[in-house]
Design a protein around this motif. Structure first.
Motif, mmCIF file in Angstrom:
data_model
loop_
_atom_site.group_PDB
_atom_site.id
_atom_site.type_symbol
_atom_site.label_atom_id
_atom_site.label_comp_id
_atom_site.label_asym_id
_atom_site.label_seq_id
_atom_site.Cartn_x
_atom_site.Cartn_y
_atom_site.Cartn_z
ATOM 1 N N PHE A 1 6.911 -3.941 4.194
ATOM 2 C CA PHE A 1 6.333 -3.421 2.965
ATOM 3 C C PHE A 1 5.206 -2.459 3.319
ATOM 4 C CE2 PHE A 1 7.730 -7.772 2.030
ATOM 5 C CZ PHE A 1 8.594 -7.556 0.970
ATOM 6 N N THR A 2 5.084 -1.397 2.571
ATOM 7 C CA THR A 2 3.977 -0.463 2.740
ATOM 8 C C THR A 2 3.310 -0.240 1.396
ATOM 9 O OG1 THR A 2 5.069 0.674 4.574
ATOM 10 C CG2 THR A 2 3.281 1.837 3.475
ATOM 11 N N ASP A 3 2.021 -0.555 1.327
ATOM 12 C CA ASP A 3 1.222 -0.380 0.111
ATOM 13 C C ASP A 3 1.852 -1.083 -1.084
ATOM 14 O OD1 ASP A 3 -0.566 1.052 1.576
ATOM 15 O OD2 ASP A 3 0.155 3.004 0.943
ATOM 16 N N LEU A 4 2.271 -2.316 -0.880
ATOM 17 C CA LEU A 4 2.786 -3.129 -1.983
ATOM 18 C C LEU A 4 1.618 -3.597 -2.833
ATOM 19 C CD1 LEU A 4 5.350 -4.515 -3.152
ATOM 20 C CD2 LEU A 4 4.687 -6.519 -1.823
ATOM 21 N N GLY A 5 1.723 -3.423 -4.141
ATOM 22 C CA GLY A 5 0.629 -3.798 -5.030
ATOM 23 C C GLY A 5 0.163 -2.589 -5.826
ATOM 24 N N PRO A 6 -1.046 -2.636 -6.386
ATOM 25 C CA PRO A 6 -2.032 -3.705 -6.210
ATOM 26 C C PRO A 6 -1.686 -4.947 -7.018
ATOM 27 C CG PRO A 6 -2.859 -2.082 -7.754
ATOM 28 C CD PRO A 6 -1.550 -1.553 -7.239
ATOM 29 N N MET B 1 -15.547 -5.406 -4.128
ATOM 30 C CA MET B 1 -14.250 -4.732 -4.059
ATOM 31 C C MET B 1 -13.350 -5.327 -5.138
ATOM 32 S SD MET B 1 -11.586 -4.523 -0.856
ATOM 33 C CE MET B 1 -12.881 -3.837 0.174
ATOM 34 N N PRO B 2 -12.513 -4.533 -5.786
ATOM 35 C CA PRO B 2 -11.619 -5.076 -6.782
ATOM 36 C C PRO B 2 -10.791 -6.210 -6.197
ATOM 37 C CG PRO B 2 -11.547 -2.679 -6.779
ATOM 38 C CD PRO B 2 -12.370 -3.088 -5.613
ATOM 39 N N HIS B 3 -10.485 -7.211 -7.036
ATOM 40 C CA HIS B 3 -9.737 -8.375 -6.564
ATOM 41 C C HIS B 3 -8.308 -8.011 -6.200
ATOM 42 C CE1 HIS B 3 -8.639 -12.541 -6.072
ATOM 43 N NE2 HIS B 3 -7.687 -12.435 -6.964
ATOM 44 N N ALA B 4 -7.728 -7.053 -6.916
ATOM 45 C CA ALA B 4 -6.355 -6.652 -6.614
ATOM 46 C C ALA B 4 -6.294 -5.989 -5.247
ATOM 47 C CB ALA B 4 -5.841 -5.698 -7.694
ATOM 48 N N ARG B 5 -5.194 -6.252 -4.529
ATOM 49 C CA ARG B 5 -5.065 -5.721 -3.177
ATOM 50 C C ARG B 5 -3.715 -5.052 -2.998
ATOM 51 N NH1 ARG B 5 -6.872 -10.495 -3.226
ATOM 52 N NH2 ARG B 5 -4.839 -11.424 -2.809
ATOM 53 N N LYS B 6 -3.623 -4.230 -1.960
ATOM 54 C CA LYS B 6 -2.348 -3.697 -1.527
ATOM 55 C C LYS B 6 -2.041 -4.248 -0.140
ATOM 56 C CE LYS B 6 -1.771 0.399 -4.354
ATOM 57 N NZ LYS B 6 -1.249 1.769 -4.392
ATOM 58 N N ILE B 7 -0.764 -4.507 0.091
ATOM 59 C CA ILE B 7 -0.334 -5.168 1.310
ATOM 60 C C ILE B 7 0.582 -4.247 2.100
ATOM 61 C CG2 ILE B 7 1.032 -7.105 2.226
ATOM 62 C CD1 ILE B 7 -1.626 -7.974 1.176
ATOM 63 N N ARG B 8 0.414 -4.250 3.418
ATOM 64 C CA ARG B 8 1.333 -3.559 4.309
ATOM 65 C C ARG B 8 1.775 -4.555 5.375
ATOM 66 N NH1 ARG B 8 0.764 2.150 7.565
ATOM 67 N NH2 ARG B 8 2.173 1.663 9.281
#
Length: 230
Positions: free
Chosen positions: A42-47, A1-8
């Protein structure tokens, strides 16, 4: 999986003093300098290389006392499944971590997967979750017989001495104070737990009663705290 993430993140706890995002490279201890602090959601912060930073204000404790709460950590195959798991345990303060995968190819391939918003929108293939549940109040406090012996019969003393539990019509057994926290049963023997705590069961004419305040005092002691966890 890509290292970058999204945070909620979301929260419903009065004990949450600050919620912010922190870079994983800083081990989640330093607040991200470009993001708002306080108690935002936060919703879908990132990636990006981001994680969650929670500060809880649990109040003052007297020397030698303890306070319990619950933390949950796990993973699910989708965002709805993760939210359902958190809701099932009552954790309204939580953080979700998801990959920035576009939904095509193998998201677990060693070479990485195409980046996109599918992972953040669905939580697939994996949503990681952290949840916090503050200590819950006692919802019931009664005097009963021990749950592990179905042969015990609760017997009320109408003259105002301590009620007893009879087993096989002859064995006199001290009853227990039965309390419910997090929806689970906890029982302690009735009796005097000393001047620091008090007497758990109130001996009165008719059915004895249970003192929830004494239970909370008992559970603030390191001696008994482990037994108070349902």
């Amino acid at each position: 999986m890509p290292h970058a993430r999204k945070i909620r993140n979301a929260h419903d706890s009065a004990e949450l003093a600050e919620l912010a995002e922190a870079g994983q490279a800083l081990f989640g201890l330093a607040v991200h300098t470009t993001l708002p602090t306080g108690t935002p959601s936060f919703t879908d912060l990132g990636p990006g290389d981001v994680g969650s930073h929670f500060d809880f204000q649990l109040g003052a404790l007297a020397p030698g006392r303890v306070r319990s709460f619950r933390l949950y950590y796990g993973a699910a195959g989708s965002q709805p499944a993760a939210l359902g798991a958190l809701a099932a345990v009552g954790a309204g303060t939580y953080s979700l971590g998801q990959g920035n995968w576009n939904g095509t190819g193998n998201p677990l391939a060693a070479t990485g997967a195409p980046a996109g918003t599918f992972g953040a929108l669905t939580g697939q293939p994996t949503t990681f979750m952290f949840g916090y549940l503050p200590q819950q109040p006692v919802t019931s406090c009664t005097v009963e017989c021990r749950s592990f012996n179905p042969n015990e019969i609760y017997t009320v003393d109408l003259l105002g001495t301590q009620d007893i539990c009879l087993a096989n019509g002859s064995s006199y057994i001290v009853p227990v104070g039965v309390l419910y926290r997090y929806g689970q049963r906890i029982q302690f023997n009735c009796g005097n737990y000393g001047s620091s705590f008090g007497t758990l069961c109130n001996v009165v004419p008719g059915p004895d009663s249970c003192n929830a305040a004494v239970y909370d005092a008992i559970c603030s002691s390191p001696v008994y705290a482990q037994a108070c966890l349902p």
